[in-house]
Enzyme design. Sequence first.
Site, short mmCIF file in Angstrom:
data_model
loop_
_atom_site.label_atom_id
_atom_site.label_comp_id
_atom_site.label_asym_id
_atom_site.label_seq_id
_atom_site.Cartn_x
_atom_site.Cartn_y
_atom_site.Cartn_z
N ALA A 79 -10.68 -1.83 -6.99
CA ALA A 79 -8.90 -2.14 -7.79
C ALA A 79 -8.21 -2.99 -7.11
CB ALA A 79 -8.29 -1.46 -7.90
N SER B 133 0.97 -1.59 0.30
CA SER B 133 0.08 0.31 0.29
C SER B 133 0.94 1.40 -0.18
CB SER B 133 -0.83 0.17 0.71
OG SER B 133 -1.79 -1.18 1.34
#
Length: 246
Positions: free
Chosen positions: A190, A47
Amino acid sequence: MTPSPGSPGSATSPGTVTSSGTFIVEPFTRACRIVREDADHVLIGVSPGNSYFNARRVEELARWAAARFTAVDFVYADLHVAALFEALGHPPEHAARRAAKELKAVRRRVLGGVEAAGPPGARVRVHALSDFADHPVYRLLHRRVRHFLETDDEFRKGCDAMVEHFLAGKAGPGGVTGAQRAACLDYVAAELPFFLDTPGILGVPSSLACYHRPIPLTELLYAKGGGLRAARNQAYALVRPAEAAA
């Protein structure tokens, strides 16, 4: 990502906690443990803006994964980041600059960590999530995610829980707005194809997706029954630094 209400392995077929050098591996179910033991492939999702994924941690993960799996893929999330910053109140130009800066930094950390690890005997690749935007299997899975967001209340609740955790402390005094929720759902949607069927996307026999914290959807994606479920050769495990687990 958000911790799930239950402990890892709290599904009907609990996994086994194993120690692998510098990391503790907790497969989510017995089926996930079997995929872990097959060791065909591991996916490490990264991330942006997350201090956990510093260059040293990436290097350690790359060395750990290369020693235990036939193939290794790092995928860092780079879709909808600017839109999320804009929804959080940044002017469009500033949101675009901040997103570009964070994505450049995460790409540099991942590439640098993988290079520093110098893993022998394994194929280690690094991708941006956007690299798969035109991949037919990824696109099919993404459409399924969007469909279930609109039609499946249980799945939507799990995604909403991820959104609430992600936006905690970031939303204004009035709470999470509709625009913030929509932008964050786009970001989450996504990523989800890789939790559903990484083997279908990357062409590997089986795959273990790993992250350092549980996500609310694991209970649903790896449960029996109908609805949106992970492929049989798709597994999930918590992979945490041994010192943190201790």
